[in-house]
Structures are given as C-alpha cells and as structure tokens.
Write an enzyme that holds these catalytic residues in place. Structure first.
Site, PDB file in Angstrom:
ATOM      1  N   LYS A 119     -15.780  -1.393   3.008  1.00 25.77           N
ATOM      2  CA  LYS A 119     -15.057  -1.811   1.524  1.00 25.77           C
ATOM      3  C   LYS A 119     -16.167  -2.363   0.547  1.00 25.77           C
ATOM      4  O   LYS A 119     -16.756  -3.191   0.812  1.00 25.77           O
ATOM      5  CB  LYS A 119     -14.022  -2.914   1.823  1.00 25.77           C
ATOM      6  CG  LYS A 119     -12.909  -2.488   2.652  1.00 25.77           C
ATOM      7  CD  LYS A 119     -12.256  -3.636   3.061  1.00 25.77           C
ATOM      8  CE  LYS A 119     -10.746  -3.262   3.740  1.00 25.77           C
ATOM      9  NZ  LYS A 119      -9.971  -4.390   4.148  1.00 25.77           N
ATOM     10  N   GLU A 121       0.695  -1.290   0.136  1.00 21.41           N
ATOM     11  CA  GLU A 121      -0.167   0.022  -0.111  1.00 21.41           C
ATOM     12  C   GLU A 121       0.894   1.252   0.085  1.00 21.41           C
ATOM     13  O   GLU A 121       0.179   2.502   0.335  1.00 21.41           O
ATOM     14  CB  GLU A 121      -0.852  -0.048   1.247  1.00 21.41           C
ATOM     15  CG  GLU A 121      -1.949  -1.251   1.162  1.00 21.41           C
ATOM     16  CD  GLU A 121      -3.059  -1.115   2.195  1.00 21.41           C
ATOM     17  OE1 GLU A 121      -2.750  -0.422   3.335  1.00 21.41           O
ATOM     18  OE2 GLU A 121      -3.932  -2.115   2.257  1.00 21.41           O
TER      19      GLU A 121
END
Length: 429
Positions: free
Chosen positions: A335, A204
């Site tokens: 999400k 990430e």
C-alpha cells in the site's frame, strides 16, 4: 531534462466522503500530471501518519494542513529537481519531513507529490506509467482479488473477518478473470436475496450481509461461484483478509466469533478452513505486533496457503526485513500510502521478492478515481491486486485500467492466474 516547475494541491473527497489530498505537478517541458491519495479504514499503528486538521470541519478529517504543507514547504523544495530521478525527489521529501513516520508534513501530503512526479515523468518520457516504472519487461497482469463480501471495519455487521475475496485463478486472461469475478459478484447478490439477506454494500463495494460467521460467508460465496457456472478452486479460489488487529485486545486475546482465542487457537481455526475451502491467501490472520504468533502460524500452515502481512509490515522495508528474518508470513501487501513515497514502496517490493515473498498490490477503503496502483501492479509483476468488488467507480477504475494495459500489451500480455500462488493453488484443484 524534465525539470519540476510547479506544484499545486487541493482538498478533494474520497469514496467514503472524507477529505483527501490531490496534488498536481507541472514540468518545464509542459507536461502535467495529477495524483490523489487514498486513506484506510483499518490502519496499521506503524503506518506513515496522515496529517488531518482536527476541529469541527469535516468531523476533524479535513486535510487543509496537508494541502498547505504541499504549497508552502514541499512544492518549493522539489521545484527545480529532475522529475525522472524519482529516488532523488523522494529522498528530498523524506529529508524535508525529518521524522520516521512522516508526521510533520504528513504522509498524505508527501505521497501525493511523489506519485504526481512519477506520473509527470512518465508522460514526459511518452511512456505509460507501468512501462516507465517497470521497464521494458513489465507484462504480467495480476489476479484480481475481489472483495465481494465485506465485514469487519468495512461493514456495519457482526462479521469479524474484514474481507472475503474471490480470485479467478483459472481464467486464461485478465479480461476473462474480470468477467468471471463480476459474474460471481452478481450471482452472490442473487444467492443473498434467496436467503433473505441484505444486499447493501460495504466500503469496498462488496455485499455486507449479517451472516452467522466465517464459514457461513464462505458457503454463500461457494454457492455463488457454482451458480455462475464456475468451479470453486479450479476456476475461482477464495481468499480472506482477517484484519485481526481489529478484534485483538491486549491482555485479553482475539475476541472472535463470540469467543476469546489465543494465537494458537486462531491458527487451528485457519487450518480447519484450509481443509474445507479452496483458500489460497489469508491476510493479517493475527495482530500487527504478535510477531511470535505470526512466526508460529507461518511455520504451521505457510506451506499450504499464502500468508500476507499488511498491518505487521505496513510496506516498510525495515519491518519487512525483520519479518523475513523471523519467518513471519510469506507475502507482502503493498500500500503506497502506508510508507509514503513511491521509492520506499519499490524498495519494499524488491526486498520482498529477494526474500522469496510474494507481493499483492492493494487499494484502501477510502479510494479515489486515481488508477496508479493498476499500473504499479503490472510494473512490479506482483501477479496479484486487491482493489475491491467489481462495483463502485473508484474500484472499477483500477480494473478498467488493467483492461487497457492488457490490450496495449497485446500478445506480450500474460495473466498470472494460478502461477501467482505456485505453492498453494494445487491445494484447490
């Protein structure tokens, strides 16, 4: 009426070099939109199922089956529907699949269509996506929860905690918050170099040094904040994603930092961190099915820190409702690919807010250049977004979209700042 006329799909690559699904939708009025679906590294057992091909191609991770599902079944089922009736479209997708976890057609195939339809409808209405989804009052810019040090499943190191984040809660605007986060990120690189530690990156965009443990990582980040001329706590707070399911074993417990611990011992560990560091949020501190442990942890430290449920809730309204009833966590990680449609995502958000839970919009470790979650964060007024370090274009794309939204809102824009953590930010000051 913005009637769906064509639906297409293809296999593309995500930020980890793995295949994912991209969907294109065209409306009868000539409007066209595209959406790409993300994929997680540490995934909850109860998430919507990604349809993968298996076999040798792409190591079994190809998505040609999901693409074909869009072309052969999903597309024909939604052609002719009104794109601005998102609930109708998404219900048609859910009914067509017919399974509770979207395993027949694939959550990745279904989500791609759901998001592309929403984008097309927004364009047809000549509205930015955040305004189309959130209505005329959407104006809150979220605190960027920047994952600047990666561990767990996001890095090839012995660090058990998956994400160490900085949250610029003291910034006056999103543009300044982004600058502060970027400056801390670069300061951390310098600190790591001075310590002779790796400055390689994790999934990430955060650094992935092999440090001694949680406190060592938090100490390094605190030094970086000060090196950037900012105050830990008052200006920039800290946050964690433990992703504890990744180090939990049935029958054994939590194998964490060289010792085996119970849920109560993990709670004591987190409580100790709260006394030593300006932490405002801890995500997935315990395993996804440890409901009793979660409830006890929330009762113990939930008045001092935001406790975010990701794997335990998987953006699923039914699991979230159980969590609210049992006093599990006090915030929901959102999400879109965990549940598989935009409507179900918004239903989970509404349930969370009505239950007094905060929400944090989140990316996945396998991301694309799609910026939809930036618009979604503003649309629902979550006040928090987690989309990685201020590095790597698939992460920065979301931050840059938020810059554009703040600019478009002008004087109406409000940065959430420490108001995103009203019960907890006072602990950091």
């Amino acid at each position: 009426m913005p009637i769906i006329e064509q639906v297409g799909a293809r296999e593309i690559l995500d930020s980890r070099g793995n295949p994912t699904v991209e969907v294109e939708v065209a409306l009868i009025d000539g409007t066209f939109a595209r959406a790409a679906v993300p994929s997680g590294a540490s995934t909850g057992e109860h998430e919507a199922v990604e349809l993968r091909d298996g076999g040798d191609r792409y190591g079994g991770k190809g998505v040609q089956k999901a693409v074909q599902a869009v072309l052969d079944e999903i597309g024909p089922a939604v052609i002719g529907l009104n794109a601005d009736d998102q609930r109708l479209v998404d219900q048609a997708l859910v009914d067509l699949d017919g399974t509770p976890d979207k395993s027949r057609l694939g959550g990745n195939a279904i989500l791609g269509v759901s998001l592309a339809v929403a984008k097309a409808a927004a364009d047809s209405a000549e509205l930015p996506l955040f305004r189309y989804v959130g209505g005329p009052n959407a104006h809150i810019l979220p605190v960027p929860m920047m994952n600047i040090l990666n561990g767990g499943a996001h890095a090839d190191t012995a660090v058990d905690i998956q994400e160490f984040m900085v949250a610029p809660i003291g910034a006056p605007s999103f543009v300044e918050a982004l600058r502060w986060g970027a400056e801390v990120y670069h300061a951390l690189k310098s600190v790591l170099k001075k310590e002779g530690l790796s400055t390689g990156l994790g999934d990430e965009g955060g650094f992935a040094p092999d440090v001694a443990g949680t406190t060592a990582a938090l100490d390094l980040i605190s030094r970086a904040i000060e090196s950037a001329g900012l105050r830990p706590g008052a200006d920039v707070a800290l946050a964690l994603d433990a992703a504890a399911t990744e180090f939990f074993t049935d029958g054994t417990g939590y194998v964490f930092e060289g010792t085996t611990r119970t849920a109560d011992q993990m709670t004591e560990f987190y409580a100790g961190l709260l006394g030593a560091y300006p932490l405002v949020s801890i995500e997935d501190p315990l395993s996804e099915d440890d409901w009793d442990g979660w409830a006890a942890l929330t009762a113990s430290i939930g008045d001092r820190v935001q406790i975010v449920g990701d794997d335990i809730f998987v953006t699923n309204p039914e699991r979230l409702e159980e969590g609210i009833e049992r006093g599990v966590a006090n915030a929901l990680l959102v999400k879109v690919n965990q549940i598989g449609t935009l409507t179900e995502t918004l239903d989970a958000v509404t349930l969370a807010h009505h239950g007094g839970y905060r929400t944090m919009i989140s990316h996945r470790s396998g991301e694309t250049e799609d910026t939809m979650i930036a618009d979604l964060a503003v649309a629902i007024g979550s006040g928090q977004i987690k989309t990685g370090a201020p590095a790597r274009s698939e992460r920065v794309a979301k931050y840059n979209q938020l810059l554009r939204i703040e600019e478009a809102l002008g004087d109406a824009a409000r940065y959430a700042g420490d108001l995103a953590f009203p019960r907890f930010a006072c602990e950091t000051k």
